[in-house]
Write a protein that holds these residues in place. Structure first.
Motif, PDB file in Angstrom:
ATOM      1  N   GLU A  11       0.742  -1.222  -0.147  1.00  0.00           N
ATOM      2  CA  GLU A  11      -0.035  -0.072  -0.076  1.00  0.00           C
ATOM      3  C   GLU A  11       0.931   1.234   0.081  1.00  0.00           C
ATOM      4  N   SER A  12       1.793   1.257   0.966  1.00  0.00           N
ATOM      5  CA  SER A  12       2.565   2.630   1.113  1.00  0.00           C
ATOM      6  C   SER A  12       3.886   2.571   0.147  1.00  0.00           C
ATOM      7  N   GLY A  13       4.664   1.518  -0.362  1.00  0.00           N
ATOM      8  CA  GLY A  13       5.699   1.406  -1.122  1.00  0.00           C
ATOM      9  C   GLY A  13       6.757   1.646  -0.255  1.00  0.00           C
ATOM     10  N   ARG A  14       6.747   1.646   1.097  1.00  0.00           N
ATOM     11  CA  ARG A  14       7.687   1.899   1.938  1.00  0.00           C
ATOM     12  C   ARG A  14       8.408   0.682   2.432  1.00  0.00           C
ATOM     13  N   PRO A  15       9.747   0.636   2.632  1.00  0.00           N
ATOM     14  CA  PRO A  15      10.430  -0.671   3.294  1.00  0.00           C
ATOM     15  C   PRO A  15       9.662  -1.510   4.320  1.00  0.00           C
ATOM     16  N   LEU A  16       9.629  -2.660   4.023  1.00  0.00           N
ATOM     17  CA  LEU A  16       8.727  -3.609   4.913  1.00  0.00           C
ATOM     18  C   LEU A  16       9.670  -4.738   5.738  1.00  0.00           C
ATOM     19  N   ALA A  17      10.500  -5.323   5.055  1.00  0.00           N
ATOM     20  CA  ALA A  17      11.431  -6.273   5.529  1.00  0.00           C
ATOM     21  C   ALA A  17      12.638  -6.487   4.731  1.00  0.00           C
ATOM     22  N   ALA A  61       4.508  -9.143  -5.305  1.00  0.00           N
ATOM     23  CA  ALA A  61       5.605  -8.297  -4.384  1.00  0.00           C
ATOM     24  C   ALA A  61       6.618  -7.603  -4.907  1.00  0.00           C
ATOM     25  N   GLY A  62       6.834  -6.709  -4.394  1.00  0.00           N
ATOM     26  CA  GLY A  62       7.721  -5.640  -5.292  1.00  0.00           C
ATOM     27  C   GLY A  62       9.228  -5.382  -3.960  1.00  0.00           C
ATOM     28  N   ALA A  63      10.031  -5.096  -4.515  1.00  0.00           N
ATOM     29  CA  ALA A  63      11.060  -4.696  -3.564  1.00  0.00           C
ATOM     30  C   ALA A  63      12.177  -3.765  -4.393  1.00  0.00           C
ATOM     31  N   GLN A  64      12.961  -3.207  -3.594  1.00  0.00           N
ATOM     32  CA  GLN A  64      13.834  -2.080  -4.139  1.00  0.00           C
ATOM     33  C   GLN A  64      15.248  -2.004  -3.302  1.00  0.00           C
ATOM     34  N   TRP A  65      16.301  -1.780  -3.975  1.00  0.00           N
ATOM     35  CA  TRP A  65      17.585  -1.465  -3.399  1.00  0.00           C
ATOM     36  C   TRP A  65      17.806  -0.064  -3.065  1.00  0.00           C
ATOM     37  N   PHE A  66      18.220   0.023  -2.062  1.00  0.00           N
ATOM     38  CA  PHE A  66      18.562   1.550  -1.384  1.00  0.00           C
ATOM     39  C   PHE A  66      20.197   1.352  -1.073  1.00  0.00           C
ATOM     40  N   ARG A  67      20.653   2.548  -1.470  1.00  0.00           N
ATOM     41  CA  ARG A  67      22.064   2.986  -0.968  1.00  0.00           C
ATOM     42  C   ARG A  67      21.880   3.812   0.215  1.00  0.00           C
ATOM     43  N   PRO A 102      25.319   6.881   5.907  1.00  0.00           N
ATOM     44  CA  PRO A 102      25.639   6.763   7.483  1.00  0.00           C
ATOM     45  C   PRO A 102      24.628   7.234   8.456  1.00  0.00           C
ATOM     46  N   ASP A 103      23.632   8.377   7.941  1.00  0.00           N
ATOM     47  CA  ASP A 103      22.775   8.947   8.854  1.00  0.00           C
ATOM     48  C   ASP A 103      21.478   8.222   8.686  1.00  0.00           C
ATOM     49  N   GLY A 104      21.484   6.975   7.946  1.00  0.00           N
ATOM     50  CA  GLY A 104      20.352   6.030   7.814  1.00  0.00           C
ATOM     51  C   GLY A 104      19.424   6.284   6.813  1.00  0.00           C
ATOM     52  N   ALA A 105      19.564   7.544   6.208  1.00  0.00           N
ATOM     53  CA  ALA A 105      18.657   7.773   4.866  1.00  0.00           C
ATOM     54  C   ALA A 105      19.105   6.719   3.696  1.00  0.00           C
ATOM     55  N   GLY A 106      18.220   6.694   2.780  1.00  0.00           N
ATOM     56  CA  GLY A 106      18.496   5.967   1.866  1.00  0.00           C
ATOM     57  C   GLY A 106      18.380   6.536   0.155  1.00  0.00           C
ATOM     58  N   GLU A 107      19.092   6.104  -0.711  1.00  0.00           N
ATOM     59  CA  GLU A 107      18.531   6.621  -2.007  1.00  0.00           C
ATOM     60  C   GLU A 107      18.228   5.300  -2.846  1.00  0.00           C
ATOM     61  N   GLY A 108      17.053   5.368  -3.424  1.00  0.00           N
ATOM     62  CA  GLY A 108      16.605   4.502  -4.076  1.00  0.00           C
ATOM     63  C   GLY A 108      16.970   3.868  -5.466  1.00  0.00           C
ATOM     64  N   LEU A 109      17.514   2.720  -5.499  1.00  0.00           N
ATOM     65  CA  LEU A 109      18.043   2.240  -6.820  1.00  0.00           C
ATOM     66  C   LEU A 109      17.117   1.422  -7.699  1.00  0.00           C
ATOM     67  N   PRO A 147       7.160   3.939 -11.353  1.00  0.00           N
ATOM     68  CA  PRO A 147       8.082   4.652 -12.082  1.00  0.00           C
ATOM     69  C   PRO A 147       8.782   5.698 -11.147  1.00  0.00           C
ATOM     70  N   ALA A 148       7.855   6.390 -10.191  1.00  0.00           N
ATOM     71  CA  ALA A 148       8.411   7.601  -9.370  1.00  0.00           C
ATOM     72  C   ALA A 148       9.276   6.773  -8.382  1.00  0.00           C
ATOM     73  N   TRP A 149       9.383   5.658  -8.057  1.00  0.00           N
ATOM     74  CA  TRP A 149      10.385   5.253  -6.785  1.00  0.00           C
ATOM     75  C   TRP A 149      11.739   5.117  -7.055  1.00  0.00           C
ATOM     76  N   GLN A 150      12.023   4.839  -8.408  1.00  0.00           N
ATOM     77  CA  GLN A 150      13.354   4.985  -8.890  1.00  0.00           C
ATOM     78  C   GLN A 150      14.229   6.178  -8.547  1.00  0.00           C
ATOM     79  N   GLY A 151      15.061   6.169  -7.801  1.00  0.00           N
ATOM     80  CA  GLY A 151      15.790   7.458  -7.286  1.00  0.00           C
ATOM     81  C   GLY A 151      15.217   8.379  -6.381  1.00  0.00           C
ATOM     82  N   ARG A 152      14.211   7.690  -5.831  1.00  0.00           N
ATOM     83  CA  ARG A 152      13.642   8.434  -4.596  1.00  0.00           C
ATOM     84  C   ARG A 152      14.592   8.492  -3.444  1.00  0.00           C
ATOM     85  N   HIS A 153      14.400   9.393  -2.429  1.00  0.00           N
ATOM     86  CA  HIS A 153      15.123   9.684  -1.346  1.00  0.00           C
ATOM     87  C   HIS A 153      14.513   9.526  -0.094  1.00  0.00           C
ATOM     88  N   LEU A 154      14.547   8.370   0.693  1.00  0.00           N
ATOM     89  CA  LEU A 154      14.025   8.335   2.222  1.00  0.00           C
ATOM     90  C   LEU A 154      14.639   8.605   3.378  1.00  0.00           C
TER      91      LEU A 154
END
Length: 291
Positions: free
Chosen positions: A96-102, A165-171, A174-181, A188-195
């Motif tokens: 539903e949210s597209g946020r990291p789950l596991a 199911a969908g999954a995404q790589w994140f870089r 050190p501060d815990g934030a992640g760049e969507g790969l 389409p909007a999720w690639q390159g997103r920053h969380l």
């Protein structure tokens, strides 16, 4: 020839943090910081096991003596644990949210590859039958034919990612934030997103669930694996303190990995748990002797 010292997590299912010593075409790996399994090129292009090296005893098996650089790197290694380098992480996504789950996988940035991934989260190896959740025991039926607690967990987490199911790589930074790969079945909007760091679960699975039973099931799961989760650097003190309380109740597992803990808040609790582990080991040895 310079040596590399680093650590990586074993994931899906999570089975601890592996310590690596790497020199040229040879490497040594350990799950406890005591026993190291050596692998090296056999001269024909294949990397094969070549020996076992044990802290305080040296080479105890194999032909590792043929690789003196690797043995020298082991003997001269820095303090454990080594730095964790697997900062590119693959996360199963909430449908539903597209946020990291596991957390499904983690790789070093220099070795990251997008290859085919298994888009189902596994709480334990298929052969493991020991898991028990106090919260689930109160609510689920018992006896023959009752659902296993590990199966409930697996359905709970994967069900939130399905269907398709969908999954995404994140870089991760050190501060815990992640760049969507790149990923699998991404909008389409999720690639390159920053969380931000708060968007990622601190441990293996999110603790944001709708029901008290679901929350308790995930809490019990992390508590069960607490000795191995304490090997992660970067945990908040509050999370580490909670995991320590759970880990002191699992002394035999804790005794396997305590050398790999990057930080200990309750040192007295750790020492008491290690004494309990030695007593359990002695009692089991006596029982085995009467068998």
């Amino acid at each position: 020839m310079s040596a590399r010292y680093y650590a990586q997590r074993r994931l899906n299912p999570y089975r601890g943090v592996v310590q690596y010593v790497e020199v040229g075409d040879g490497e040594a790996r350990s799950l406890d910081g005591v026993t190291w399994h050596l692998r090296a090129d056999d001269g024909q292009g294949w990397v094969r096991p070549v020996g076992v090296w044990v802290e305080g005893r040296g080479l105890v098996a194999g032909v590792g003596a043929r690789h003196p650089e690797l043995l020298a790197a082991l003997q001269g290694r820095p303090a454990l644990p080594f730095p964790l380098i697997d900062s590119v992480e693959l996360w199963l996504l909430d449908k539903e949210s597209g946020r990291p789950l596991a957390l499904l996988d983690a790789q070093a940035p220099s070795r990251h590859h997008h290859g085919l991934a298994e888009l189902a989260w596994l709480p334990f190896a298929l052969t493991y039958r020991g898991y028990h959740s106090a919260a689930l025991a109160e609510r689920l039926p018992a006896g023959a034919g009752a659902p296993r607690h590990r199966d409930f967990l697996e359905r709970q987490v994967n069900g939130r990612a399905r269907p398709y199911a969908g999954a995404q790589w994140f870089r991760r930074r050190p501060d815990g934030a992640g760049e969507g790969l790149t990923g699998y079945r991404l909008a389409p909007a999720w690639q390159g997103r920053h969380l931000g760091g708060a968007e990622f679960p601190e441990l293996l699975v999110t603790d944001a669930w709708n029901s008290r039973l679901e929350k308790s099931a995930i809490h019990d799961y992390h508590a069960w694996l607490s000795p191995f989760l304490l090997c992660w650097p970067g945990l908040t003190d509050a999370t580490r303190a909670e995991l320590e309380l759970a880990a002191w109740r699992r002394p035999r597992w804790l005794a396997q990995v305590y050398r790999l803990l990057p930080k200990v808040i309750d040192r007295a609790g750790l020492n008491a748990a290690l004494v309990a582990a030695r007593l359990q080991e002695a009692a089991n040895a006596e029982e085995d002797g009467f068998g």
